[in-house]
Write a protein that holds these residues in place. Structure first.
Motif, PDB file in Angstrom:
ATOM      1  N   UNK A  43     -23.691 -74.433 -27.706  1.00 23.32           N
ATOM      2  CA  UNK A  43     -22.287 -74.718 -27.957  1.00 23.32           C
ATOM      3  C   UNK A  43     -21.528 -73.411 -28.124  1.00 23.32           C
ATOM      4  N   UNK A  44     -20.239 -73.496 -28.371  1.00 20.26           N
ATOM      5  CA  UNK A  44     -19.369 -72.316 -28.323  1.00 20.26           C
ATOM      6  C   UNK A  44     -18.518 -72.242 -29.596  1.00 20.26           C
ATOM      7  N   UNK A  45     -18.700 -71.193 -30.383  1.00 14.83           N
ATOM      8  CA  UNK A  45     -17.883 -70.977 -31.597  1.00 14.83           C
ATOM      9  C   UNK A  45     -18.147 -72.029 -32.680  1.00 14.83           C
ATOM     10  N   UNK A  46     -19.369 -72.479 -32.858  1.00 19.84           N
ATOM     11  CA  UNK A  46     -19.626 -73.547 -33.829  1.00 19.84           C
ATOM     12  C   UNK A  46     -20.128 -72.988 -35.156  1.00 19.84           C
ATOM     13  N   UNK A  47     -19.370 -73.239 -36.207  1.00 20.07           N
ATOM     14  CA  UNK A  47     -19.765 -72.836 -37.553  1.00 20.07           C
ATOM     15  C   UNK A  47     -21.036 -73.580 -37.977  1.00 20.07           C
ATOM     16  N   UNK A  48     -21.828 -72.934 -38.842  1.00 19.00           N
ATOM     17  CA  UNK A  48     -23.058 -73.578 -39.293  1.00 19.00           C
ATOM     18  C   UNK A  48     -22.802 -74.734 -40.246  1.00 19.00           C
ATOM     19  N   UNK A  49     -21.581 -74.810 -40.783  1.00 15.91           N
ATOM     20  CA  UNK A  49     -21.283 -75.901 -41.725  1.00 15.91           C
ATOM     21  C   UNK A  49     -20.637 -77.106 -41.042  1.00 15.91           C
ATOM     22  N   UNK A  50     -20.834 -77.250 -39.724  1.00 15.94           N
ATOM     23  CA  UNK A  50     -20.262 -78.389 -39.002  1.00 15.94           C
ATOM     24  C   UNK A  50     -21.346 -79.333 -38.498  1.00 15.94           C
ATOM     25  N   UNK A  51     -22.444 -79.432 -39.224  1.00 17.69           N
ATOM     26  CA  UNK A  51     -23.532 -80.351 -38.889  1.00 17.69           C
ATOM     27  C   UNK A  51     -23.721 -81.281 -40.076  1.00 17.69           C
ATOM     28  N   UNK A  52     -23.595 -82.575 -39.825  1.00 19.88           N
ATOM     29  CA  UNK A  52     -23.654 -83.536 -40.910  1.00 19.88           C
ATOM     30  C   UNK A  52     -24.932 -83.451 -41.711  1.00 19.88           C
ATOM     31  N   UNK A 301     -25.663 -72.381 -31.122  1.00 23.67           N
ATOM     32  CA  UNK A 301     -24.329 -71.945 -30.728  1.00 23.67           C
ATOM     33  C   UNK A 301     -24.346 -70.432 -30.578  1.00 23.67           C
ATOM     34  N   UNK A 302     -23.374 -69.897 -29.850  1.00 23.89           N
ATOM     35  CA  UNK A 302     -23.395 -68.458 -29.592  1.00 23.89           C
ATOM     36  C   UNK A 302     -23.001 -67.627 -30.814  1.00 23.89           C
ATOM     37  N   UNK A 303     -22.302 -68.220 -31.764  1.00 20.71           N
ATOM     38  CA  UNK A 303     -21.899 -67.568 -33.018  1.00 20.71           C
ATOM     39  C   UNK A 303     -21.075 -68.573 -33.786  1.00 20.71           C
ATOM     40  N   UNK A 304     -20.489 -68.155 -34.898  1.00 23.61           N
ATOM     41  CA  UNK A 304     -19.658 -69.048 -35.691  1.00 23.61           C
ATOM     42  C   UNK A 304     -18.181 -68.787 -35.490  1.00 23.61           C
ATOM     43  N   UNK A 305     -17.386 -69.028 -36.540  1.00 27.98           N
ATOM     44  CA  UNK A 305     -15.940 -68.897 -36.474  1.00 27.98           C
ATOM     45  C   UNK A 305     -15.396 -68.853 -37.902  1.00 27.98           C
ATOM     46  N   UNK A 306     -14.250 -68.195 -38.085  1.00 26.68           N
ATOM     47  CA  UNK A 306     -13.672 -68.088 -39.429  1.00 26.68           C
ATOM     48  C   UNK A 306     -12.829 -69.316 -39.782  1.00 26.68           C
ATOM     49  N   UNK A 307     -11.826 -69.594 -38.986  1.00 30.46           N
ATOM     50  CA  UNK A 307     -10.951 -70.748 -39.184  1.00 30.46           C
ATOM     51  C   UNK A 307     -10.443 -70.871 -40.626  1.00 30.46           C
ATOM     52  N   UNK A 308      -9.830 -69.797 -41.118  1.00 33.86           N
ATOM     53  CA  UNK A 308      -9.246 -69.775 -42.447  1.00 33.86           C
ATOM     54  C   UNK A 308     -10.062 -69.016 -43.458  1.00 33.86           C
ATOM     55  N   UNK A 309     -11.359 -68.867 -43.240  1.00 35.02           N
ATOM     56  CA  UNK A 309     -12.188 -68.106 -44.166  1.00 35.02           C
ATOM     57  C   UNK A 309     -11.763 -66.638 -44.176  1.00 35.02           C
ATOM     58  N   UNK A 310     -11.575 -66.097 -45.371  1.00 36.83           N
ATOM     59  CA  UNK A 310     -11.163 -64.705 -45.562  1.00 36.83           C
ATOM     60  C   UNK A 310      -9.854 -64.366 -44.851  1.00 36.83           C
ATOM     61  N   UNK A 311      -9.022 -65.363 -44.607  1.00 34.82           N
ATOM     62  CA  UNK A 311      -7.744 -65.103 -43.955  1.00 34.82           C
ATOM     63  C   UNK A 311      -7.849 -64.886 -42.461  1.00 34.82           C
ATOM     64  N   UNK A 312      -9.015 -65.166 -41.887  1.00 37.14           N
ATOM     65  CA  UNK A 312      -9.253 -64.945 -40.458  1.00 37.14           C
ATOM     66  C   UNK A 312      -9.355 -66.280 -39.729  1.00 37.14           C
ATOM     67  N   UNK A 313      -9.195 -66.233 -38.407  1.00 31.78           N
ATOM     68  CA  UNK A 313      -9.360 -67.427 -37.586  1.00 31.78           C
ATOM     69  C   UNK A 313     -10.492 -67.285 -36.574  1.00 31.78           C
ATOM     70  N   UNK A 314     -10.758 -66.064 -36.111  1.00 31.37           N
ATOM     71  CA  UNK A 314     -11.709 -65.856 -35.027  1.00 31.37           C
ATOM     72  C   UNK A 314     -13.119 -65.573 -35.505  1.00 31.37           C
ATOM     73  N   UNK A 315     -13.917 -65.021 -34.568  1.00 33.79           N
ATOM     74  CA  UNK A 315     -15.322 -64.717 -34.861  1.00 33.79           C
ATOM     75  C   UNK A 315     -15.569 -63.221 -34.948  1.00 33.79           C
TER      76      UNK A 315
END
Length: 552
Positions: A43-52, A301-315
């Motif tokens: 997958x692409x840009x998937x955070x590790x905390x997005x798995x139920x 996934x190839x890596x994660x993503x910030x999406x608000x964490x630490x004021x960032x959105x990207x990887x």
């Protein structure tokens, strides 16, 4: 569990229909086990905390959960990083080469043998679907064929420029489609699974582009209760990490407001859930096969993503949320439902899958006789240049060769395959962690951070300025330098002239990139001024044209 039915089916199909003779039984007992099929789902840009099943009760991922329950989850898995902001390309290059990005041409993967190439040499039929961000020629070397291939880093999910790659190496552009990328890619994978022959094992690489932005799932997946903010949400990053204004960071205004981040998280979760449904259809098609082979499945996934964490959105940071990545392995001998915390890299996928594939096939009798005769007479093929194989470098000094087979972990032979993890982003960020303590270094601004991940997994409490923790900084700096030397990282950890520490991005002007659909432009961007119309060139008067005509 779904994998149990698959294995049970394999045992039934492989069972003899009549009582075998003693000789046949002996032959069967000494025969090399059938090479398993291999399915790599990336997958692409998937955070590790997005798995139920990994603990997020606010997202529904029943099909990824199927894999988690059937295999082993590597919960401390990382992407090593990237020399630039497009982290996807070097991450995928490392997966397919098993090498650190510092030692390879990650844009085109020249001069390195790739996973698909090695599997082809071991008798696999190789097939690629989805995103390939490392050039057409390396794709052709890796795969016998490919369908629905995206030869770029991203696209609008409902307008994906796709190509089909034929067995002859031809590349054809597909007709445009308005289907979502996850539906297109999963359909191509299912078609392969339904049509693939049963005489040889296959390696199917399915590289999805979700949940990479645009955060644009089908409309029914956008209607949801909005997720809560991440625990390490901040309106702005507190200092300049060197990557604060890239395209990814431009997708929401500064300072980040909670409503916008929650809305984008909701759309991101929608992409994950829609993608999960597509993965489920692929798994169903895999189960429906009747070739009797076991299958190794790698989900990552190839890596994660910030999406608000630490004021960032990207990887583009060395924080855990951005460079950790999901990794689940299902297959023969892999314990079901196991979770391990050994430090692993995505590039470990390469040697791990080769371990499943087994050695190179024995040559045909005629080929073996010719090779034996050549060895005895000293005569080589006149068209072949034979070089003495170089001696393998010692562990720790082999530039780029840092990947490890993960099988000893699930077999219980080793608890770890490495003592620490090294992370890098561009020339401005470096980090190392021993699993508990993590040191991050920002050479351009002369800044360091120290986190105790055991008590502060969200990286909120910087201990670098506290004297009692200086010994951790000292020993981790030694480890960081050792890693730099080991993989050939040319960028220094200190610089002469420092840049400003803090950058306030409040009110910075933003423009949507060309891939964002209209509703995202209208929702998350200020109205853009219309481009000034180019004045039309007036047609010359008829009499003027007539005057130009030569007189007869």
């Amino acid at each position: 569990m779904w994998i149990s039915s698959l294995l049970a089916l394999a045992s039934v199909l492989g069972a003899p229909q009549v009582e075998a003779s003693a000789a046949a039984q002996i032959e069967a007992s000494t025969a090399e086990p059938a090479r398993p099929n291999i399915l790599l789902i990336l997958t692409d840009d998937q955070r590790v905390d997005t798995i139920g099943s990994w603990g997020n009760q606010h997202i529904a991922t029943p099909n990824i959960d199927r894999l988690v329950n059937a295999g082993t989850s590597f919960r401390r898995n990382y992407c090593m990083g990237s020399p630039h902001g497009a982290v996807c390309a070097p991450s995928r290059a490392m997966i397919h080469s098993g090498r650190a990005y510092h030692s390879i041409d990650h844009s085109a993967l020249r001069d390195v043998e790739l996973l698909g190439e090695t599997l082809r040499a071991r008798g696999y039929r190789t097939y690629g679907v989805g995103k390939w961000h490392n050039g057409q020629e390396s794709f052709k070397r890796s795969f016998d064929e490919g369908r629905a291939v995206l030869f770029s880093g991203m696209s609008n999910h409902f307008d994906v420029p796709l190509h089909d790659v034929g067995a002859d190496g031809s590349v054809e552009t597909r007709e445009p489609s308005t289907e979502h990328s996850s539906d297109l890619f999963s359909a191509a994978a299912i078609s392969f699974l339904e049509d693939a022959g049963q005489s040889e094992p296959f390696f199917l690489s399915l590289a999805l582009t979700a949940p990479h932005d645009p955060r644009d799932p089908p409309a029914e997946y956008r209607e949801r209760e909005l997720p809560e903010l991440p625990a390490n949400f901040k309106p702005q990053h507190p200092f300049d990490n060197g990557h604060l204004t890239l395209r990814d960071e431009n997708l929401a205004a500064w300072p980040r407001d909670t409503a916008t981040v929650r809305r984008q998280l909701g759309d991101y979760y929608g992409l994950v859930e829609h993608m999960d449904a597509a993965i489920g259809r692929v798994l169903d098609a895999l189960e429906a096969r009747t070739d009797g082979r076991e299958t190794v499945i790698v989900f990552a996934s190839d890596h994660g993503l910030a999406l608000g964490s630490h004021g960032l959105l990207g990887k583009q940071s060395v924080y855990e949320h951005s460079l950790r990545a999901p990794l689940v392995i299902v297959g023969p001998g892999v314990p079901a439902g196991q979770h391990v915390t050994a430090l692993t890299y995505l590039l470990d996928i390469h040697p791990t899958l080769l371990g499943f594939a087994g050695p190179l096939p024995e040559p045909e009798p005629e080929e073996a006789e010719e090779a034996e005769a050549a060895e005895e007479t000293g005569v080589e093929d006149e068209n072949e240049t034979v070089e003495e194989a170089p001696e393998l470098p010692l562990e720790g000094s082999d530039l780029g060769h840092v990947s490890r087979d993960l099988a000893p972990i699930w077999r219980g032979e080793r608890a770890e395959v490495r003592e620490s993890i090294y992370l890098a982003l561009g020339r401005t960020q470096r980090a190392v962690t021993d699993g508990r303590w993590k040191l991050s270094v920002y050479p351009a601004i002369g800044h360091r951070q120290l986190f105790d991940l055991a008590t502060d997994p969200d990286e909120l409490i910087d201990l670098a300025g506290r004297l009692p923790f200086q010994h951790h900084i000292d020993r981790l700096m030694i480890d960081l330098e050792r890693w730099r030397e080991r993989i050939g990282d040319p960028d220094p950890l200190t610089v002469g002239e420092l840049k400003p520490f803090h950058v306030d991005l409040t009110g910075r002007a933003r423009k949507p990139d060309r891939w964002q659909p209209q509703w995202i432009r209208e929702t998350f961007f200020d109205p853009q001024p219309e481009e000034p119309a180019v004045p039309a060139v007036p047609e010359p008067p008829a009499e003027a044209e007539a005057a130009k005509e030569p007189k007869k």
